[in-house]
Design an enzyme around this catalytic site. Structure first.
Site, PDB file in Angstrom:
ATOM      1  N   GLY A  69       0.367  -1.368   0.172  1.00  0.00           N
ATOM      2  CA  GLY A  69       0.412   0.307  -0.132  1.00  0.00           C
ATOM      3  C   GLY A  69       0.785   1.290   0.050  1.00  0.00           C
ATOM      4  O   GLY A  69       0.260   2.017  -0.589  1.00  0.00           O
ATOM      5  N   THR A  70       2.019   1.333   0.917  1.00  0.00           N
ATOM      6  CA  THR A  70       2.491   2.284   0.998  1.00  0.00           C
ATOM      7  C   THR A  70       3.191   3.028  -0.521  1.00  0.00           C
ATOM      8  O   THR A  70       2.986   3.816  -1.011  1.00  0.00           O
ATOM      9  CB  THR A  70       3.522   2.502   1.458  1.00  0.00           C
ATOM     10  OG1 THR A  70       3.118   2.517   3.343  1.00  0.00           O
ATOM     11  CG2 THR A  70       5.053   4.047   1.998  1.00  0.00           C
ATOM     12  N   ASN A 156      -9.686   3.151   7.752  1.00  0.00           N
ATOM     13  CA  ASN A 156      -8.558   1.615   7.895  1.00  0.00           C
ATOM     14  C   ASN A 156      -8.702   2.445   9.855  1.00  0.00           C
ATOM     15  O   ASN A 156      -8.694   1.236  10.404  1.00  0.00           O
ATOM     16  CB  ASN A 156      -7.123   2.177   7.694  1.00  0.00           C
ATOM     17  CG  ASN A 156      -6.083   3.349   8.366  1.00  0.00           C
ATOM     18  OD1 ASN A 156      -6.558   4.398   8.031  1.00  0.00           O
ATOM     19  ND2 ASN A 156      -5.438   3.121   9.337  1.00  0.00           N
ATOM     20  N   GLY A 205      -2.646  -6.563  -0.077  1.00  0.00           N
ATOM     21  CA  GLY A 205      -3.263  -8.296   0.317  1.00  0.00           C
ATOM     22  C   GLY A 205      -2.800  -8.438   1.937  1.00  0.00           C
ATOM     23  O   GLY A 205      -3.616  -9.779   2.479  1.00  0.00           O
ATOM     24  N   HIS A 206      -2.368  -8.440   2.497  1.00  0.00           N
ATOM     25  CA  HIS A 206      -2.224  -9.167   4.259  1.00  0.00           C
ATOM     26  C   HIS A 206      -2.976  -8.649   5.178  1.00  0.00           C
ATOM     27  O   HIS A 206      -3.012  -9.092   5.485  1.00  0.00           O
ATOM     28  CB  HIS A 206      -0.697  -7.939   4.220  1.00  0.00           C
ATOM     29  CG  HIS A 206      -0.754  -6.814   4.729  1.00  0.00           C
ATOM     30  ND1 HIS A 206      -0.307  -6.610   6.036  1.00  0.00           N
ATOM     31  CD2 HIS A 206       0.238  -5.919   4.180  1.00  0.00           C
ATOM     32  CE1 HIS A 206      -0.379  -5.409   6.304  1.00  0.00           C
ATOM     33  NE2 HIS A 206      -0.229  -4.470   5.109  1.00  0.00           N
ATOM     34  N   THR A 242      12.420  -5.926 -10.342  1.00  0.00           N
ATOM     35  CA  THR A 242      12.217  -7.644 -11.231  1.00  0.00           C
ATOM     36  C   THR A 242      10.832  -7.995 -10.678  1.00  0.00           C
ATOM     37  O   THR A 242      10.741  -8.360  -9.385  1.00  0.00           O
ATOM     38  CB  THR A 242      13.439  -8.445 -10.980  1.00  0.00           C
ATOM     39  OG1 THR A 242      14.256  -8.858 -11.419  1.00  0.00           O
ATOM     40  CG2 THR A 242      12.759 -10.367 -10.680  1.00  0.00           C
ATOM     41  N   CYS A 330       0.524   1.129  11.236  1.00  0.00           N
ATOM     42  CA  CYS A 330       1.520   2.204  10.412  1.00  0.00           C
ATOM     43  C   CYS A 330       1.861   3.343  11.234  1.00  0.00           C
ATOM     44  O   CYS A 330       3.523   3.402  10.389  1.00  0.00           O
ATOM     45  CB  CYS A 330       1.210   2.609   9.429  1.00  0.00           C
ATOM     46  SG  CYS A 330      -0.131   0.709   7.879  1.00  0.00           S
TER      47      CYS A 330
END
Length: 390
Positions: A69-70, A156, A205-206, A242, A330
């Site tokens: 997200g960040t 959030n 996702g986490h 990558t 966060c």
């Protein structure tokens, strides 16, 4: 058995996702390589892109894989601003809200401090509901100077849901691109990128049962932005490096499962949070339930307790085997009043007396029972300790 009720910070990895993640980690090959190993990795990457696109209703080419997200928020905010400002130096204004996530606010403040950007914060009421009339009036006067808007789909910390469709409609009248951090919303309420009118959307996702370090920026095909980092030109020349095929695969499965179960879990979580709120009110009659009168996420219950510290409640509950939060993880390690609660008009003492409970895919009725059993003792202890800060 320990109880975990802090899914907005991170959520336990799903068994199905862990199995796939480990299996794809054993695959060797750079997705940019032309040999069979590389092409197998590329296949995993592109299949994952396709699955995510289907889950959030966007084109596969609009999915830009990131580390979370960040990074996605920084790429969107800085990239959209630089793109607009480079074409028209008069476009200096960024429109956002005081309760935004720090990944957005800090990126904006950096642009203000070092790039001569200007910030307009949409006013909100004591429930966290944005004043769209004030926004419309501001855009009428200053729309030609606005480079972008960034408003999260749902908060959030306090769970208030923002009217993204109305916001993008206002912005479209002035040809302003809108970015939304949809991390708190995805998997808990319907999220449809194609219908939203957004130019860009952040997901990860986490928080839904995937591994940490997997995320994406959904960027409309016709929307340009300036890259934040440069190198190999991967991900539409917007995010060099990558690509991590295993994280992409895990992210895709996480989001697919979360979206598929969203409606059923929302019903379940709404009943659970209602039980939590009723139980807390019974023990602490003077408690303030944040955004109680607003449209809120079904899995979020946020409280403010006059006369006691949220940290005291957190530690006392944790010592009894129940893990919750005082707010966003966060900014962990930084003890201070929540900027989100302050934006509601609360004073610093009230903003220090917070407790956030967030439910997820693994939450069970027994977890709610455990919290309701542990809370009275913890509240009594926190109330006795008062507002004394260590």
């Amino acid at each position: 058995m320990p109880v975990y009720l802090d899914h907005a910070a991170t959520s336990p990895i799903r068994a199905s996702v862990l199995e796939l993640y480990v299996a794809t980690l054993s695959e060797v090959g750079n997705p940019a390589s032309v040999h069979s190993f590389g092409q197998r990795s590329r296949q995993i990457l592109e299949q994952s892109r396709e699955e995510i696109a289907k889950a959030v209703n966007c084109d596969r080419n609009e999915v830009i894989f990131t580390s979370g997200g960040t990074e996605s928020d920084n790429l969107a905010v800085k990239g959209l601003y630089w793109n607009a400002n480079s074409k028209n130096p008069e476009k200096k204004v960024i429109v956002s809200a005081a309760a935004e996530h720090h990944a957005v606010l800090d990126a904006i403040n950096w642009l203000v401090d070092s790039q001569n950007a200007e910030l307009y914060l949409i006013p909100s009421d004591d429930q966290g509901v944005l004043d769209l009339a004030a926004l419309a009036n501001y855009l009428e006067q200053n729309g030609s100077r606005v480079a972008l808007m960034s408003v999260m789909w749902a908060n959030n910390e306090i769970g208030v849901i923002h009217p993204i469709f109305e916001i993008t409609k206002l912005a479209s009248e002035h040809q302003i691109p809108v970015h939304s951090d949809a991390i708190a919303a995805l998997g808990h309420i319907p999220v449809d990128f194609a219908k939203s009118g957004l130019a860009a959307m952040t997901i990860t996702g986490h928080k839904l049962g995937g591994p940490v370090g997997s995320g994406a920026l959904i960027l409309r095909r016709d929307q340009k932005l300036t890259p934040v980092n440069h190198g190999g030109g991967q991900e539409r020349n917007l995010r060099s490096g990558t690509p991590d095929a295993s994280s992409a695969a895990a992210l895709a499965l996480t989001i697919t499962e979360a979206v598929a179960e969203q409606a059923d879990l929302a019903t379940k979580h709404k009943l659970m949070t209602e039980r939590i709120i009723a139980g807390v009110k019974q023990i602490a009659p003077d408690v303030i339930v944040s955004s109680e009168k607003a449209l809120r996420l079904p899995n979020n219950a946020h409280f403010r307790f006059p006369g006691c510290l949220g940290d005291s409640l957190l530690f006392l509950l944790d010592s009894d085997g129940v893990s919750i939060s005082t707010g966003s993880a966060c900014t962990a390690g930084v003890s201070g009043p929540s900027h989100v609660v302050l934006s509601l008009g609360a004073d610093s003492d009230e903003a220090m007396g917070t407790l956030r409970i967030t439910l997820g895919h693994s939450t069970q009725e027994a977890d709610i029972e455990a919290f309701l059993k542990a809370f009275p003792k913890a509240y009594e202890g926190a109330k006795k300790a008062g507002l004394t800060r260590r």
